[in-house]
Structure formats: structure tokens, C-alpha cells
Design a protein around this motif. Structure first.
Motif, PDB file in Angstrom:
ATOM      1  N   LEU A 194       0.828  -1.197   0.000  1.00 31.57           N
ATOM      2  CA  LEU A 194       0.000   0.000   0.000  1.00 31.57           C
ATOM      3  C   LEU A 194       0.864   1.249   0.000  1.00 31.57           C
ATOM      4  O   LEU A 194       1.842   1.321   0.731  1.00 31.57           O
ATOM      5  CB  LEU A 194      -0.882   0.037   1.259  1.00 31.57           C
ATOM      6  CG  LEU A 194      -1.980  -0.996   1.372  1.00 31.57           C
ATOM      7  CD1 LEU A 194      -2.667  -0.858   2.712  1.00 31.57           C
ATOM      8  CD2 LEU A 194      -2.974  -0.860   0.256  1.00 31.57           C
TER       9      LEU A 194
ATOM     10  N   LEU B  76      -2.548   7.385  -0.450  1.00 28.93           N
ATOM     11  CA  LEU B  76      -3.927   7.211   0.008  1.00 28.93           C
ATOM     12  C   LEU B  76      -4.360   8.349   0.917  1.00 28.93           C
ATOM     13  O   LEU B  76      -5.495   8.811   0.848  1.00 28.93           O
ATOM     14  CB  LEU B  76      -4.067   5.873   0.754  1.00 28.93           C
ATOM     15  CG  LEU B  76      -3.876   4.618  -0.089  1.00 28.93           C
ATOM     16  CD1 LEU B  76      -4.020   3.382   0.775  1.00 28.93           C
ATOM     17  CD2 LEU B  76      -4.866   4.566  -1.233  1.00 28.93           C
TER      18      LEU B  76
ATOM     19  N   SER C   4     -13.252   9.501  -0.194  1.00 30.65           N
ATOM     20  CA  SER C   4     -12.831   8.451  -1.125  1.00 30.65           C
ATOM     21  C   SER C   4     -12.444   7.216  -0.315  1.00 30.65           C
ATOM     22  O   SER C   4     -12.094   7.323   0.857  1.00 30.65           O
ATOM     23  CB  SER C   4     -11.642   8.928  -1.951  1.00 30.65           C
ATOM     24  OG  SER C   4     -10.537   9.137  -1.104  1.00 30.65           O
TER      25      SER C   4
ATOM     26  N   GLY D 128      -9.840   5.262  -0.385  1.00 38.61           N
ATOM     27  CA  GLY D 128      -8.477   5.247   0.134  1.00 38.61           C
ATOM     28  C   GLY D 128      -8.323   6.114   1.374  1.00 38.61           C
ATOM     29  O   GLY D 128      -7.760   5.689   2.380  1.00 38.61           O
ATOM     30  N   ARG D 129      -8.866   7.328   1.288  1.00 42.20           N
ATOM     31  CA  ARG D 129      -8.722   8.253   2.409  1.00 42.20           C
ATOM     32  C   ARG D 129      -9.448   7.737   3.647  1.00 42.20           C
ATOM     33  O   ARG D 129      -8.922   7.774   4.752  1.00 42.20           O
ATOM     34  CB  ARG D 129      -9.295   9.627   2.003  1.00 42.20           C
ATOM     35  CG  ARG D 129      -9.111  10.702   3.073  1.00 42.20           C
ATOM     36  CD  ARG D 129      -7.652  11.109   3.171  1.00 42.20           C
ATOM     37  NE  ARG D 129      -7.406  11.887   4.366  1.00 42.20           N
ATOM     38  CZ  ARG D 129      -7.035  11.380   5.535  1.00 42.20           C
ATOM     39  NH1 ARG D 129      -6.881  10.072   5.671  1.00 42.20           N
ATOM     40  NH2 ARG D 129      -6.844  12.142   6.581  1.00 42.20           N
TER      41      ARG D 129
ATOM     42  N   TYR E  23     -10.218   4.671   4.337  1.00 48.58           N
ATOM     43  CA  TYR E  23      -9.574   3.462   4.831  1.00 48.58           C
ATOM     44  C   TYR E  23      -8.405   3.822   5.740  1.00 48.58           C
ATOM     45  O   TYR E  23      -8.258   3.284   6.844  1.00 48.58           O
ATOM     46  CB  TYR E  23      -9.119   2.600   3.653  1.00 48.58           C
ATOM     47  CG  TYR E  23      -8.328   1.371   4.032  1.00 48.58           C
ATOM     48  CD1 TYR E  23      -7.023   1.192   3.576  1.00 48.58           C
ATOM     49  CD2 TYR E  23      -8.880   0.377   4.838  1.00 48.58           C
ATOM     50  CE1 TYR E  23      -6.301   0.064   3.907  1.00 48.58           C
ATOM     51  CE2 TYR E  23      -8.165  -0.746   5.179  1.00 48.58           C
ATOM     52  CZ  TYR E  23      -6.877  -0.900   4.707  1.00 48.58           C
ATOM     53  OH  TYR E  23      -6.157  -2.018   5.037  1.00 48.58           O
TER      54      TYR E  23
ATOM     55  N   LEU F  36     -11.500  -3.256   5.226  1.00 49.97           N
ATOM     56  CA  LEU F  36     -12.256  -2.453   4.263  1.00 49.97           C
ATOM     57  C   LEU F  36     -13.756  -2.572   4.546  1.00 49.97           C
ATOM     58  O   LEU F  36     -14.513  -1.628   4.322  1.00 49.97           O
ATOM     59  CB  LEU F  36     -11.953  -2.903   2.829  1.00 49.97           C
ATOM     60  CG  LEU F  36     -10.616  -2.377   2.321  1.00 49.97           C
ATOM     61  CD1 LEU F  36     -10.092  -3.231   1.188  1.00 49.97           C
ATOM     62  CD2 LEU F  36     -10.757  -0.932   1.879  1.00 49.97           C
TER      63      LEU F  36
ATOM     64  N   TYR G 245     -10.347  -3.831  -4.794  1.00 43.91           N
ATOM     65  CA  TYR G 245     -10.264  -2.605  -4.020  1.00 43.91           C
ATOM     66  C   TYR G 245      -9.039  -1.764  -4.354  1.00 43.91           C
ATOM     67  O   TYR G 245      -9.093  -0.539  -4.327  1.00 43.91           O
ATOM     68  CB  TYR G 245     -10.288  -2.939  -2.521  1.00 43.91           C
ATOM     69  CG  TYR G 245     -11.587  -3.555  -2.090  1.00 43.91           C
ATOM     70  CD1 TYR G 245     -11.694  -4.938  -1.947  1.00 43.91           C
ATOM     71  CD2 TYR G 245     -12.719  -2.783  -1.861  1.00 43.91           C
ATOM     72  CE1 TYR G 245     -12.890  -5.518  -1.574  1.00 43.91           C
ATOM     73  CE2 TYR G 245     -13.917  -3.353  -1.477  1.00 43.91           C
ATOM     74  CZ  TYR G 245     -13.996  -4.725  -1.344  1.00 43.91           C
ATOM     75  OH  TYR G 245     -15.187  -5.283  -0.995  1.00 43.91           O
ATOM     76  N   GLU G 246      -7.958  -2.472  -4.668  1.00 39.85           N
ATOM     77  CA  GLU G 246      -6.710  -1.741  -4.925  1.00 39.85           C
ATOM     78  C   GLU G 246      -6.815  -0.819  -6.146  1.00 39.85           C
ATOM     79  O   GLU G 246      -6.004   0.078  -6.317  1.00 39.85           O
ATOM     80  CB  GLU G 246      -5.553  -2.712  -5.141  1.00 39.85           C
ATOM     81  CG  GLU G 246      -5.144  -3.468  -3.897  1.00 39.85           C
ATOM     82  CD  GLU G 246      -5.907  -4.761  -3.723  1.00 39.85           C
ATOM     83  OE1 GLU G 246      -7.062  -4.816  -4.199  1.00 39.85           O
ATOM     84  OE2 GLU G 246      -5.376  -5.703  -3.126  1.00 39.85           O
TER      85      GLU G 246
ATOM     86  N   ARG H  18      -9.575   0.864  -6.746  1.00 42.15           N
ATOM     87  CA  ARG H  18     -10.708   1.768  -6.552  1.00 42.15           C
ATOM     88  C   ARG H  18     -10.485   2.726  -5.405  1.00 42.15           C
ATOM     89  O   ARG H  18     -11.434   3.210  -4.798  1.00 42.15           O
ATOM     90  CB  ARG H  18     -11.963   0.959  -6.260  1.00 42.15           C
ATOM     91  CG  ARG H  18     -12.429   0.134  -7.445  1.00 42.15           C
ATOM     92  CD  ARG H  18     -13.454  -0.878  -6.971  1.00 42.15           C
ATOM     93  NE  ARG H  18     -14.026  -1.665  -8.035  1.00 42.15           N
ATOM     94  CZ  ARG H  18     -15.243  -1.423  -8.544  1.00 42.15           C
ATOM     95  NH1 ARG H  18     -15.949  -0.413  -8.105  1.00 42.15           N
ATOM     96  NH2 ARG H  18     -15.715  -2.208  -9.496  1.00 42.15           N
ATOM     97  N   TRP H  19      -9.226   2.987  -5.098  1.00 41.52           N
ATOM     98  CA  TRP H  19      -8.983   3.872  -3.962  1.00 41.52           C
ATOM     99  C   TRP H  19      -9.613   5.247  -4.129  1.00 41.52           C
ATOM    100  O   TRP H  19     -10.017   5.884  -3.163  1.00 41.52           O
ATOM    101  CB  TRP H  19      -7.493   4.046  -3.710  1.00 41.52           C
ATOM    102  CG  TRP H  19      -6.795   2.806  -3.234  1.00 41.52           C
ATOM    103  CD1 TRP H  19      -5.717   2.226  -3.823  1.00 41.52           C
ATOM    104  CD2 TRP H  19      -7.114   1.991  -2.105  1.00 41.52           C
ATOM    105  NE1 TRP H  19      -5.332   1.110  -3.120  1.00 41.52           N
ATOM    106  CE2 TRP H  19      -6.177   0.938  -2.061  1.00 41.52           C
ATOM    107  CE3 TRP H  19      -8.101   2.041  -1.107  1.00 41.52           C
ATOM    108  CZ2 TRP H  19      -6.190  -0.046  -1.074  1.00 41.52           C
ATOM    109  CZ3 TRP H  19      -8.114   1.059  -0.134  1.00 41.52           C
ATOM    110  CH2 TRP H  19      -7.163   0.031  -0.125  1.00 41.52           C
ATOM    111  N   GLU H  20      -9.660   5.729  -5.398  1.00 37.56           N
ATOM    112  CA  GLU H  20     -10.198   7.074  -5.623  1.00 37.56           C
ATOM    113  C   GLU H  20     -11.712   7.121  -5.555  1.00 37.56           C
ATOM    114  O   GLU H  20     -12.292   8.176  -5.382  1.00 37.56           O
ATOM    115  CB  GLU H  20      -9.755   7.612  -6.997  1.00 37.56           C
ATOM    116  CG  GLU H  20      -8.272   7.913  -7.100  1.00 37.56           C
ATOM    117  CD  GLU H  20      -7.472   6.684  -7.552  1.00 37.56           C
ATOM    118  OE1 GLU H  20      -6.259   6.781  -7.647  1.00 37.56           O
ATOM    119  OE2 GLU H  20      -8.111   5.620  -7.799  1.00 37.56           O
TER     120      GLU H  20
END
Lengths: 249, 302
Positions: free
Chosen positions: A101, A106, A113, A115-116, A118, A156, A228-229, A231-233
Motif C-alpha cells: 500500500l 492514500l 474516497s 483510500g482516504r 480506509y 475495508l 479494491y486496490e 478503486r482507492w479514488e
């Protein structure tokens, strides 16, 4: 290293019971410990008791999941295989851990979003993605990955459901996961977890949180089928809608 | 029979570890390793099990290990003034039992003495009792020697907790190369330790060296069950149940898998007897406990 058949040991002594058949069990993946059905049964029983007795033994919860997942895991794997994104995940085998990560990136993402949020979840609850136990007792290398993915995606789930890592939050997530995955360990956790909650919390749990978790779990598509990796945005709201998770109460 | 399918036991993933370190090949449980690797692996096993060692012993043997150790001390029948060396004595079970035994023998001695002093005044009786009280162990001493720091640490903590201080010392040392002079001890014991020694012959030679002439060697160790039915039950229990117990209680499957494998690899009663005789001991004999699950070997340095 090579695997040598057992009967080439220098001494064949009595007390070595059923070694007549040359059953050389290989390690299917690093950390794999092959076990007989009897051992699995004993492990399942022992880990269930130990997990209830000492809830801080996360390793016991993990072992329970592995030894009882023989029906649910293939089910999950098939669900993944039949979905384009899930299939890609099975092929590429992404891992969610600190080394893969980019935490700085992130953190820099906009609020709301995935990522943020999470990263915010990890910081608020002081947890790290590296504390997940690697599987030991799953006798299929692909299924071992499936359960590993399930464990890594758990945080997540907390983020998507908006639940903290206290006992109450964990129980709610377990209910959701129980419906989603059918893993006996989730079902047991969902059923027995509430035993350790106060009456007030139980009430909130029973009247609001669990019904919502169940409805969301039934309505949502398989949570393991999201890469998921990549779709962080994506905003958390949008991902919830896409999956079919109802907004948290 | 249906048990077979249920119990198809893995052979423990046999590998030949030909690392950079060369040397004679040995066994580590059912694996084949070099001497150096074996020592290291065994050290790691005990480092990881040290804290839960006693709990695991009780669970695995259902508490029976306490009886075995009691029998060992009774067989030894030490008298006050005995100097004992307990090798691989880690958590101190043998040492504490020795001290208890000596204390009770001593007390009986004192009581007998007092009974003979019926015609003394209270003052004189009081004084003689005081004098003897200063050496409640009667100059007996036990030295606990272990190669593993973690085990010694646990042992020392236990001693403090249980109140054992007098006549007890803790030494870090290797059974194959003991840090003691020749002809020092009256009794040498090694309980459930010799199985983990890499060169048993060297350990036996060292035992011979540090014992005084007339000294006794006592070894308590898992051995071989010759009764075929019992042997199968024992195997079932060992291989199916014990590693599971290790995982559930200590979170450590592999160490307990090693444990049961190492028991199977250890020489049986007669062979160990021959090895002890080779080291120079006389009147070597053994006593089976629980049909051979455990055996006590005894020998004298003359």
C-alpha cells in the motif's frame, strides 16, 4: 528441498503406527501445515472453545475459520471465478499489506474516497493491515488465498460499513460477513460475540444494527469480487451503492 | 479400519536441508538436518515453548508427568548432604522436588532426634532445634543446568514465586560440554532432556566425568511401548491430539509436532542401556513406567 518417502528412515521402530502407506504430504504453500480430518475436527473444537474463553486469541479465530470453511470457501472461490473482477483477483492475487500500500498517496486522496477513509479508519482504531494471520490449515492453495483475501478485506468492510473495531462494531461486521460469506466462523462469531456486550449495546445491536447488517449483506453482491486496490479514488458512497450496502444507521 | 482414513497422518514434510553448513546428517523429528541445524532448531523450539512449558506438560500428560517425576525422586532417595546436578532442568521441576524430599527427610530426622531428647530441658531442646534449622537442607544442594536461557528464566521465576532459594543454583550450560569439574556430584539427573541432546554419547560421557565415584546417573525419558495395541493408541494420541493441543494452548503446532516425532526417533530402552554402559557406568538398569511410555534408566560410576 526434496521430499523423501518416510520408509527410508534408518530405523523402522514400533510405535510408528500407520506409516505403511507412503503418504508424503507436501507443503502446498508457505506456512501450510497438512492435517488429517480428525486433527481438523479437534482443532475446530479446541479453537472455538479457546476463542470464546480468551477473545484476544485472534489466532484461534483464524484457525476456526480455516478448519470449518471447507464448504464456504469453495463457494466463495466459485463466486469469484464467475465474476470478471473476481476472476482477475484470483489470477493476480493482490495483497493488502503495508508493503503493497502506498499510504502517503492514500492519505492525499480527497475526503470521502475509499483510500482516504480506509487510512482514516486504520489511524482512528490504531490497527495495521499487517496483523492478519496467514492461513495454515487450508489444504488447497487457491482456497488459502481466498481466505487470506477475506481477512485482508475485513478492514475495508469496517470502512464501508462505518463500524469501529470495538466489540460492538466487530459483531456487526461479523453479521454482515456471515450473510455474505457463509463462513461458519463468522456465523459463530456473530452468534456468540454479543454474549460479551452490555444490555444497552445489545439493544442497539438487536434493534438497529443487526437488521441493517443482514439486509445489506443479503442485498449486496459478493464483497470479494471488488478489486479494491484499483478503486482507492472511488467515493465510499458510490462504492456502497454499487455493492448494494444500505447507508449505515 | 475407518480410523486409517481419518488419521492419514502426514509424515511431517520430509526435507533434506543441505545448506551451506555441512556436517553429519542427523534427525530433527522426522526431518534430516545437519548437527548444527539440529542444535539451532531445538534451541528455537524450547525458546518458543518456555513460557507455556508447564501448562503444556500438564495438558499433554493429563498431569501424569508429575507422578513420573515424583517416582524419579523416590527412586533417587536422596539423603541430606547430597549434591545433585539436574541437567536440562529448565523449569526446575526435578530441583524443587529434590528440595522438598530433602526437607521432609530432614524434618523426620529432627523429629527422631527430638524424641530421643525427652529428658532435656525446654531451653536445650529449643537450642538444638535452632541449630538444625539453619541448615534445613542439611548442606544438600542442587544445580540446575540448562542450555536454553528462556527455560532457565522461567525456572528462576518459578523458584521465586514458590519460595525456593536455599541450596539452589542455576547455570547456563551444554550437556555435551558441562561447565563443571570432574568428580563433583553425587547424583546426575536428566529428565525429558536427553532426547533433545544432539550427541547423546557425549552427554553420557560428561555425566560420567562430573559424577563422584559412587555417584548415580538417572535418566527419565520417553521410551518405547512394545504392546502393539497400546502402541497404536499412543500413536493416535500423540500424532492427532498433541500438535492440536500445542496450537490451541500455545499457538505453536510445529514445536509439538517436533516433540512427538523426537520421541519416536529416540533409542528404545535396551539401546539406551547399552549406550549408558558404553560411557562407563555399571549396574545399568531401567524401569518402565506406564508400559514403556516413559522409562527411568539408572547407572553407577564405580
Amino acid at each position: 528441498g526434496r521430499a523423501r518417502p518416510s520408509h527410508s528412515e534408518p530405523r523402522g521402530r514400533d510405535g510408528r503406527g500407520g506409516e505403511e502407506e507412503e503418504e508424503v504430504w507436501h507443503q502446498l504453500y508457505p506456512g501450510h501445515i497438512p492435517t488429517s480430518p480428525l486433527q481438523k475436527a479437534l482443532l475446530a473444537a479446541g479453537s472455538a472453545v479457546m476463542a470464546l474463553y480468551d477473545p484476544y486469541r485472534h489466532d484461534m479465530v483464524a484457525v476456526l475459520g480455516e478448519t470449518t470453511g471447507c464448504l464456504a470457501l469453495p463457494n466463495l472461490r466459485d463466486k469469484m471465478k464467475n465474476h470478471p473482477e473476481g476472476y482477475r483477483i484470483l489470477q493476480e492475487r493482490p495483497r493488502i499489506c503495508l508493503s503493497t500500500l502506498d499510504m502517503a498517496r492514500l492519505q492525499g486522496l480527497p475526503d470521502g474516497s475509499l483510500g482516504r477513509e480506509y487510512v482514516r479508519f486504520l489511524e482512528d482504531n490504531k490497527v495495521s493491515p499487517d496483523t492478519r494471520m496467514p492461513p495454515k490449515f487450508v489444504d488447497d492453495e487457491e482456497l488459502a488465498y481466498v481466505i487470506q483475501r477475506y481477512r485482508e478485506v475485513h478492514d475495508l468492510m469496517h470502512t464501508l460499513l462505518g463500524m469501529p473495531t470495538n466489540m460492538l462494531g466487530e459483531v456487526v461486521v461479523k453479521w454482515f460477513e456471515a450473510v455474505q460469506t457463509g463462513l461458519p466462523m463468522c456465523i459463530l462469531g456473530a452468534a456468540f460475540g454479543p454474549l460479551r456486550l452490555s444490555a444497552r449495546k445489545l439493544q442497539v445491536l438487536a434493534t438497529e444494527l443487526v437488521p441493517w447488517a443482514i439486509r445489506s449483506g443479503l442485498n449486496a453482491s459478493c464483497i470479494l469480487n471488488i478489486y479494491y486496490e484499483q478503486r482507492w479514488e472511488q467515493p465510499v458512497e458510490s462504492l456502497r451503492e454499487e455493492l448494494g450496502i444500505f447507508p449505515p444507521p | 479400519c475407518c480410523c486409517r482414513a481419518l488419521v492419514a497422518r502426514p509424515a511431517g514434510g520430509l526435507r533434506t536441508l543441505r545448506g551451506v553448513a555441512t556436517g553429519p546428517e542427523m534427525h530433527f523429528g522426522f526431518q534430516t538436518v545437519t548437527e548444527e541445524e539440529r542444535r539451532e532448531k531445538i534451541y528455537q523450539v524450547f525458546e518458543s515453548v518456555a513460557k507455556k512449558y508447564d501448562v503444556m506438560n500438564d495438558s499433554m500428560t493429563l498431569g501424569i508427568h508429575r507422578v513420573w517425576k515424583d517416582i524419579l525422586i523416590h527412586k533417587m532417595n536422596p539423603s541430606p548432604g547430597t549434591l545433585l546436578l539436574d541437567v536440562a532442568g529448565g523449569t526446575g521441576d526435578i530441583a524443587f522436588r529434590f528440595i522438598n524430599y530433602i526437607r521432609s527427610v530432614r524434618e523426620r530426622q529432627l523429629q527422631r532426634k527430638l524424641r530421643h531428647h525427652q529428658n532435656l530441658s525446654w531451653q536445650e531442646i529449643f537450642e538444638s532445634y535452632q541449630k538444625d534449622k539453619f541448615n534445613s537442607l542439611g548442606d544438600s544442594q542442587v544445580v540446575v543446568c540448562d542450555i536454553n536461557r528462556e527455560m532457565l528464566k522461567v525456572g528462576k521465576q518459578k523458584a521465586e514465586h514458590l519460595g525456593y532459594a536455599e541450596g539452589l543454583s542455576w547455570v547456563l550450560g551444554n550437556a555435551e560440554e558441562l561447565p563443571f569439574d570432574d568428580d563433583m556430584f553425587d547424583v546426575y539427573t536428566i529428565a525429558f532432556g536427553i532426547r533433545n541432546v544432539t550427541r547423546i554419547d557425549l552427554a553420557l560421557q560428561e555425566a560420567y566425568r562430573v559424577l563422584k565415584p559412587g555417584g548415580r546417573f538417572l535418566c527419565l525419558e520417553f521410551s518405547h511401548v512394545s504392546n502393539p495395541l497400546l502402541s497404536r493408541l499412543y500413536d493416535l494420541y500423540s500424532f492427532q491430539f498433541i500438535p492440536v493441543l500445542g496450537e490451541v494452548i500455545a499457538g505453536d503446532w510445529k514445536s509439538y509436532q517436533y516433540l512427538v516425532e523426537s520421541i519416536r526417533r529416540f533409542p528404545p530402552q535396551e539401546e539406551l542401556k547399552a549406550m549408558i554402559e558404553d560411557a562407563g557406568f555399571f549396574r545399568v538398569d531401567y524401569e518402565n513406567l506406564n508400559f514403556g511410555i516413559v522409562a527411568i534408566h539408572s547407572g553407577f560410576k564405580l
